[in-house]
Design a protein around this motif. Structure first.
Motif, PDB file in Angstrom:
ATOM      1  N   VAL A   1       0.822  -1.223   0.000  1.00 47.95           N
ATOM      2  CA  VAL A   1       0.000   0.000   0.000  1.00 47.95           C
ATOM      3  C   VAL A   1       0.853   1.269   0.000  1.00 47.95           C
ATOM      4  CG1 VAL A   1      -1.980  -1.146   1.086  1.00 47.95           C
ATOM      5  CG2 VAL A   1      -0.310   0.050   2.536  1.00 47.95           C
ATOM      6  N   PHE A   2       2.011   1.238   0.656  1.00 47.74           N
ATOM      7  CA  PHE A   2       2.885   2.412   0.723  1.00 47.74           C
ATOM      8  C   PHE A   2       3.318   2.847  -0.669  1.00 47.74           C
ATOM      9  CE2 PHE A   2       7.117   4.376   1.048  1.00 47.74           C
ATOM     10  CZ  PHE A   2       6.884   5.371   1.988  1.00 47.74           C
ATOM     11  N   HIS A   3       3.528   1.876  -1.530  1.00 45.95           N
ATOM     12  CA  HIS A   3       4.059   2.164  -2.865  1.00 45.95           C
ATOM     13  C   HIS A   3       2.987   2.490  -3.900  1.00 45.95           C
ATOM     14  CE1 HIS A   3       8.109   1.250  -1.708  1.00 45.95           C
ATOM     15  NE2 HIS A   3       7.829   0.009  -1.377  1.00 45.95           N
TER      16      HIS A   3
ATOM     17  N   TRP B   1       1.373   6.075   5.076  1.00 44.77           N
ATOM     18  CA  TRP B   1       2.116   7.221   4.535  1.00 44.77           C
ATOM     19  C   TRP B   1       1.909   8.405   5.471  1.00 44.77           C
ATOM     20  CZ3 TRP B   1       4.894   7.404  -0.194  1.00 44.77           C
ATOM     21  CH2 TRP B   1       5.438   8.664  -0.491  1.00 44.77           C
ATOM     22  N   LEU B   2       2.979   8.773   6.162  1.00 43.36           N
ATOM     23  CA  LEU B   2       2.903   9.849   7.145  1.00 43.36           C
ATOM     24  C   LEU B   2       2.967  11.219   6.473  1.00 43.36           C
ATOM     25  CD1 LEU B   2       5.381   8.402   9.817  1.00 43.36           C
ATOM     26  CD2 LEU B   2       2.876   8.282   9.852  1.00 43.36           C
ATOM     27  N   VAL B   3       2.260  12.173   7.055  1.00 39.07           N
ATOM     28  CA  VAL B   3       2.314  13.566   6.588  1.00 39.07           C
ATOM     29  C   VAL B   3       2.663  14.456   7.782  1.00 39.07           C
ATOM     30  CG1 VAL B   3       1.019  15.457   5.546  1.00 39.07           C
ATOM     31  CG2 VAL B   3       0.570  13.103   4.830  1.00 39.07           C
ATOM     32  N   PRO B   4       3.775  15.253   7.717  1.00 35.80           N
ATOM     33  CA  PRO B   4       4.760  15.216   6.644  1.00 35.80           C
ATOM     34  C   PRO B   4       5.576  13.913   6.701  1.00 35.80           C
ATOM     35  CG  PRO B   4       5.527  16.639   8.421  1.00 35.80           C
ATOM     36  CD  PRO B   4       4.136  16.215   8.781  1.00 35.80           C
ATOM     37  N   THR B   5       6.127  13.532   5.555  1.00 40.39           N
ATOM     38  CA  THR B   5       6.935  12.311   5.488  1.00 40.39           C
ATOM     39  C   THR B   5       8.316  12.604   6.076  1.00 40.39           C
ATOM     40  OG1 THR B   5       5.765  11.792   3.448  1.00 40.39           O
ATOM     41  CG2 THR B   5       7.717  10.485   3.932  1.00 40.39           C
ATOM     42  N   PRO B   6       8.686  11.931   7.182  1.00 40.06           N
ATOM     43  CA  PRO B   6       9.927  12.301   7.875  1.00 40.06           C
ATOM     44  C   PRO B   6      11.202  11.939   7.113  1.00 40.06           C
ATOM     45  CG  PRO B   6       8.861  10.455   8.991  1.00 40.06           C
ATOM     46  CD  PRO B   6       7.926  10.897   7.909  1.00 40.06           C
ATOM     47  N   ASP B   7      11.130  10.931   6.237  1.00 35.36           N
ATOM     48  CA  ASP B   7      12.335  10.462   5.562  1.00 35.36           C
ATOM     49  C   ASP B   7      11.893   9.658   4.344  1.00 35.36           C
ATOM     50  OD1 ASP B   7      15.472   9.757   6.132  1.00 35.36           O
ATOM     51  OD2 ASP B   7      14.453   8.050   5.223  1.00 35.36           O
ATOM     52  N   MET B   8      12.632   9.789   3.245  1.00 33.06           N
ATOM     53  CA  MET B   8      12.214   9.122   2.016  1.00 33.06           C
ATOM     54  C   MET B   8      12.217   7.598   2.152  1.00 33.06           C
ATOM     55  SD  MET B   8      13.402  10.083  -1.802  1.00 33.06           S
ATOM     56  CE  MET B   8      14.430   8.796  -2.470  1.00 33.06           C
ATOM     57  N   LEU B   9      13.238   7.061   2.798  1.00 33.70           N
ATOM     58  CA  LEU B   9      13.311   5.604   2.947  1.00 33.70           C
ATOM     59  C   LEU B   9      12.680   5.141   4.257  1.00 33.70           C
ATOM     60  CD1 LEU B   9      14.234   2.801   2.040  1.00 33.70           C
ATOM     61  CD2 LEU B   9      16.449   3.269   3.105  1.00 33.70           C
TER      62      LEU B   9
ATOM     63  N   GLY C   1      10.546   6.457   6.423  1.00 32.88           N
ATOM     64  CA  GLY C   1       9.471   7.348   6.853  1.00 32.88           C
ATOM     65  C   GLY C   1       8.095   6.723   6.833  1.00 32.88           C
ATOM     66  N   ARG C   2       8.025   5.402   6.882  1.00 32.91           N
ATOM     67  CA  ARG C   2       6.707   4.752   6.881  1.00 32.91           C
ATOM     68  C   ARG C   2       6.112   4.760   8.285  1.00 32.91           C
ATOM     69  NH1 ARG C   2       7.167  -0.543   2.913  1.00 32.91           N
ATOM     70  NH2 ARG C   2       8.828   0.272   1.605  1.00 32.91           N
ATOM     71  N   GLY C   3       4.795   4.811   8.343  1.00 33.87           N
ATOM     72  CA  GLY C   3       4.134   4.824   9.638  1.00 33.87           C
ATOM     73  C   GLY C   3       3.387   3.537   9.930  1.00 33.87           C
ATOM     74  N   MET C   4       3.004   3.403  11.199  1.00 31.32           N
ATOM     75  CA  MET C   4       2.128   2.313  11.616  1.00 31.32           C
ATOM     76  C   MET C   4       0.757   2.545  10.976  1.00 31.32           C
ATOM     77  SD  MET C   4       2.159  -0.511  13.380  1.00 31.32           S
ATOM     78  CE  MET C   4       3.632  -0.443  14.396  1.00 31.32           C
ATOM     79  N   MET C   5       0.079   1.465  10.640  1.00 29.25           N
ATOM     80  CA  MET C   5      -1.227   1.575   9.988  1.00 29.25           C
ATOM     81  C   MET C   5      -2.173   2.431  10.829  1.00 29.25           C
ATOM     82  SD  MET C   5       0.371  -1.516   9.711  1.00 29.25           S
ATOM     83  CE  MET C   5      -0.483  -2.700  10.770  1.00 29.25           C
TER      84      MET C   5
ATOM     85  N   VAL D   1       3.169  -6.784   7.555  1.00 30.05           N
ATOM     86  CA  VAL D   1       3.408  -5.420   8.032  1.00 30.05           C
ATOM     87  C   VAL D   1       4.882  -5.113   7.783  1.00 30.05           C
ATOM     88  CG1 VAL D   1       3.376  -3.865  10.012  1.00 30.05           C
ATOM     89  CG2 VAL D   1       1.591  -5.613   9.768  1.00 30.05           C
ATOM     90  N   GLU D   2       5.133  -4.132   6.901  1.00 31.06           N
ATOM     91  CA  GLU D   2       6.505  -3.811   6.500  1.00 31.06           C
ATOM     92  C   GLU D   2       6.739  -2.315   6.710  1.00 31.06           C
ATOM     93  OE1 GLU D   2       9.529  -4.740   2.824  1.00 31.06           O
ATOM     94  OE2 GLU D   2       7.532  -4.024   2.302  1.00 31.06           O
ATOM     95  N   ILE D   3       7.458  -1.992   7.792  1.00 25.67           N
ATOM     96  CA  ILE D   3       7.655  -0.586   8.158  1.00 25.67           C
ATOM     97  C   ILE D   3       9.140  -0.279   8.320  1.00 25.67           C
ATOM     98  CG2 ILE D   3       7.167   1.195   9.891  1.00 25.67           C
ATOM     99  CD1 ILE D   3       4.607  -0.375  10.597  1.00 25.67           C
ATOM    100  N   PHE D   4       9.590   0.718   7.553  1.00 26.98           N
ATOM    101  CA  PHE D   4      10.944   1.265   7.725  1.00 26.98           C
ATOM    102  C   PHE D   4      10.758   2.577   8.491  1.00 26.98           C
ATOM    103  CE2 PHE D   4      11.074  -1.274   3.950  1.00 26.98           C
ATOM    104  CZ  PHE D   4      12.379  -1.623   3.671  1.00 26.98           C
ATOM    105  N   ASN D   5      11.219   2.643   9.722  1.00 21.61           N
ATOM    106  CA  ASN D   5      11.025   3.855  10.502  1.00 21.61           C
ATOM    107  C   ASN D   5      11.990   3.853  11.693  1.00 21.61           C
ATOM    108  OD1 ASN D   5       9.878   5.545  12.716  1.00 21.61           O
ATOM    109  ND2 ASN D   5       8.260   5.952  11.225  1.00 21.61           N
ATOM    110  N   ASP D   6      12.881   4.870  11.725  1.00 15.25           N
ATOM    111  CA  ASP D   6      13.891   4.936  12.794  1.00 15.25           C
ATOM    112  C   ASP D   6      13.276   4.975  14.182  1.00 15.25           C
ATOM    113  OD1 ASP D   6      16.415   4.722  11.629  1.00 15.25           O
ATOM    114  OD2 ASP D   6      16.362   6.790  10.908  1.00 15.25           O
ATOM    115  N   GLN D   7      12.187   5.714  14.311  1.00 14.84           N
ATOM    116  CA  GLN D   7      11.552   5.849  15.628  1.00 14.84           C
ATOM    117  C   GLN D   7      11.016   4.491  16.099  1.00 14.84           C
ATOM    118  OE1 GLN D   7       8.748   9.108  15.644  1.00 14.84           O
ATOM    119  NE2 GLN D   7       8.141   8.680  17.757  1.00 14.84           N
TER     120      GLN D   7
END
Length: 270
Positions: free
Chosen positions: A176-178, A204-212, A214-218, A243-249
């Protein structure tokens, strides 16, 4: 969707864990599926990975990833085919019939030739994959990744590549992210009937924190996740939902907490 029988942890969501920790975490959280990444399998060793997954009673939804076909010269392209063959063998050994393909960026400015290299790479890989009982799942990425990760940037491109083969050889993975942004999304999902090999969720987070990363929890962003899920299911897909999330936080918090959040968000927003 009152239960978790289709829920899969794509391992990158808990990047801070090695594969052994992720397997144990899934077992604790009663998440029935896992989608390992190849570098994590390599750290642990293929036979150990297989044994631990089996002992924990987990099922493998897919292996991430093959692909990365385009390269600047023929010998490098052949190296990539050889690596993809290893990925097919790993997928078969781990007990999944889906190898996710992130098809790769262009080695230079010629994106048309890069797409041709993707097409040729898949053609070379199909007979080998089929002989191992593994299907190739082409995952179209968001267009912002065209220069770095994949020249296959729409469901239309992925469907066109897949349709050169039988559905039991090559299909598509809907993340869904893509794809959420695509004005032709629902037509393309219908077009993929019988070929959808995986369904990945995040937000998809708004604002998007990072291009790679920057994904959010559903539920934390703008994607109509459950509408897309229903469209995917309408084609007959009833397989695992990763569930595939790339997010530093998210990677910096305790991964057991991530699994709790993931289950809650899955029930509420997927």
């Amino acid at each position: 969707m009152e239960n978790y029988e289709r829920l899969s942890l794509n391992q990158i969501t808990t990047e801070q864990w090695n594969l052994k920790e992720a397997i144990e975490g899934c077992a604790r959280a009663e998440v029935p599926w896992i989608a390992p990444w190849r570098h994590k399998v390599e750290e642990l060793g293929l036979s150990t990975s297989k044994r631990l997954i089996k002992d924990a009673g987990l099922k493998v939804s897919s292996l991430c990833r093959g692909g990365m076909f385009p390269a600047g010269n023929a010998s490098e392209r052949q190296k990539r085919i050889d690596d993809n063959k290893r990925a097919v063998e790993e997928a078969a050994e781990l007990g999944t019939d889906v190898l996710v393909l992130v098809c790769g960026p262009s080695p230079d400015r010629d994106i048309v030739s890069a797409r041709q290299m993707v097409e040729e790479g898949i053609a070379q890989l199909v007979p080998f994959a089929e002989s191992h009982g593994v299907k190739l799942g082409i995952e179209p990425l968001h267009p912002m990744y065209a220069a770095e990760r994949s020249v296959v940037v729409s469901m239309d491109l992925a469907n066109t590549l897949a349709e050169a083969y039988r559905p039991e050889q090559v299909g598509v993975v809907v993340d869904v992210f893509h794809v959420w942004w695509d004005p032709d999304l629902y037509n393309q999902i219908s077009r993929a009937k019988g070929r959808i090999l995986g369904f990945h969720v995040s937000d998809w987070l708004v604002p998007t924190p990072d291009m790679l990363k920057g994904r959010g929890m559903m539920g934390d962003g703008v994607i109509e996740i459950s509408r897309i899920r229903k469209a995917v299911e309408k084609t007959g897909y009833s397989g695992p939902i990763e569930v595939e999330i790339f997010n530093d936080q998210i990677w910096s918090q305790p991964a057991d907490e991530t699994l709790i959040q993931m289950k809650e968000s899955y029930l509420k927003h997927v």
